[in-house]
Structure formats: C-alpha cells, structure tokens
Design a protein around this motif. Sequence first.
Motif, mmCIF file in Angstrom:
data_model
loop_
_atom_site.group_PDB
_atom_site.id
_atom_site.type_symbol
_atom_site.label_atom_id
_atom_site.label_comp_id
_atom_site.label_asym_id
_atom_site.label_seq_id
_atom_site.Cartn_x
_atom_site.Cartn_y
_atom_site.Cartn_z
ATOM 1 N N ASN A 38 90.424 42.682 34.137
ATOM 2 C CA ASN A 38 89.753 41.744 33.239
ATOM 3 C C ASN A 38 88.627 42.414 32.467
ATOM 4 O O ASN A 38 88.399 42.098 31.297
ATOM 5 C CB ASN A 38 89.220 40.539 34.003
ATOM 6 N N ALA B 115 88.567 45.600 31.593
ATOM 7 C CA ALA B 115 89.234 46.424 30.576
ATOM 8 C C ALA B 115 89.675 45.550 29.404
ATOM 9 O O ALA B 115 89.473 45.909 28.244
ATOM 10 C CB ALA B 115 90.428 47.149 31.184
ATOM 11 N N ASP B 116 90.238 44.392 29.702
ATOM 12 C CA ASP B 116 90.656 43.469 28.642
ATOM 13 C C ASP B 116 89.460 42.956 27.848
ATOM 14 O O ASP B 116 89.537 42.808 26.624
ATOM 15 C CB ASP B 116 91.430 42.295 29.235
ATOM 16 N N CYS C 47 88.370 45.613 25.492
ATOM 17 C CA CYS C 47 89.365 45.685 24.418
ATOM 18 C C CYS C 47 89.124 44.560 23.415
ATOM 19 O O CYS C 47 89.175 44.783 22.209
ATOM 20 C CB CYS C 47 90.768 45.612 25.001
ATOM 21 N N ASN C 48 88.848 43.372 23.908
ATOM 22 C CA ASN C 48 88.570 42.242 23.005
ATOM 23 C C ASN C 48 87.346 42.523 22.150
ATOM 24 O O ASN C 48 87.323 42.175 20.962
ATOM 25 C CB ASN C 48 88.399 40.952 23.797
ATOM 26 N N VAL D 212 92.974 49.949 31.469
ATOM 27 C CA VAL D 212 92.694 50.396 30.098
ATOM 28 C C VAL D 212 93.982 50.832 29.417
ATOM 29 O O VAL D 212 94.246 50.485 28.266
ATOM 30 C CB VAL D 212 91.647 51.536 30.092
ATOM 31 N N ASP E 190 96.878 49.798 29.994
ATOM 32 C CA ASP E 190 97.734 48.644 29.757
ATOM 33 C C ASP E 190 97.163 47.640 28.749
ATOM 34 O O ASP E 190 97.808 46.635 28.466
ATOM 35 C CB ASP E 190 98.015 47.923 31.084
ATOM 36 N N THR E 191 95.987 47.900 28.191
ATOM 37 C CA THR E 191 95.429 46.962 27.222
ATOM 38 C C THR E 191 96.140 47.061 25.879
ATOM 39 O O THR E 191 96.777 48.068 25.562
ATOM 40 C CB THR E 191 93.920 47.199 26.976
ATOM 41 N N GLU E 192 95.989 46.024 25.105
ATOM 42 C CA GLU E 192 96.522 46.025 23.735
ATOM 43 C C GLU E 192 95.852 47.116 22.902
ATOM 44 O O GLU E 192 96.489 47.716 22.039
ATOM 45 C CB GLU E 192 96.301 44.653 23.094
ATOM 46 N N CYS E 193 94.581 47.399 23.180
ATOM 47 C CA CYS E 193 93.860 48.428 22.425
ATOM 48 C C CYS E 193 94.507 49.795 22.591
ATOM 49 O O CYS E 193 94.591 50.566 21.635
ATOM 50 C CB CYS E 193 92.397 48.477 22.864
#
Length: 128
Positions: free
Chosen positions: A26, A28-29, A32-33, A95, A97-100
């Motif tokens: 969370n 890491a997400d 990224c957000n 990290v 696995d994040t969209e970033c």
Amino acid sequence: MKNFVFVTISFALLMLTASCGSDPVNHADSICNCLKEGGLNSSLSLMELDDLEDSMDDEEVAACVLNVFRKMEDDMSDMSKNDKKEYTKEFLKGVVDTECSDLILNAVPYDMLGLALTGAESELLRSF
C-alpha cells in the motif's frame, strides 16, 4: 538515455529510502499515486523525462510523498532490524508491481539497447 537512467535510479532510490512501514504494498501504491499526480502517465516518452523530472519538484507532490514517509516512519518505529529488512524486500517487490513501474518501463527504448551497449563499450574501452 543518461536522463532516463538518472530518473529510473532516482525513483528506485526514493522507493528504497521510503521502505519502512507495516503495509509495504500500500505504501508503494501510495507513492506511485503521488508520482502520477505529479505528471507520470502513459504518454511518458524518453524525450519527456527532463520535463517530468522538473515537475516532480512540485510542492504538492513533495507533500504527498512526505505524508507517506511519515506514515512509514511511524509504522517502523517498533520494528526489529530483521523485520525492516523483510519489509524492504516486500516494499521493493510492491514497487515493481506498481503502475508507475509499468509506465517507466514502457518508456524504455528496448530496440535501442544494442546501440546503448555499443556506446557504453566504446566509453569503457577509451578509459583503459
């Protein structure tokens, strides 16, 4: 290419130094957000990395990331060294696995890696 490597390493180091907390995925997400709010998006190209790097200095993005860091610091305050190490591993996996991570890796000009390797090899041979 040098700027892309700098931005990628900076992003990874930012993620590594922020690697403290009870819920690494969370966190890491959340970071990224913050980066997406700062302009990281699917239209990212190698040529836009300088502009994106400049926009990451935005006070709103910095405040967002700092808020996540504070939560992480609170979460890790009572962790043992081994727990912190395990958390860091989970965080770094998060990290990746994040969209970033996907957005940044989509900007890599994989078809030009051969040219980059040839250039790096030439530079290396010149230094000997």
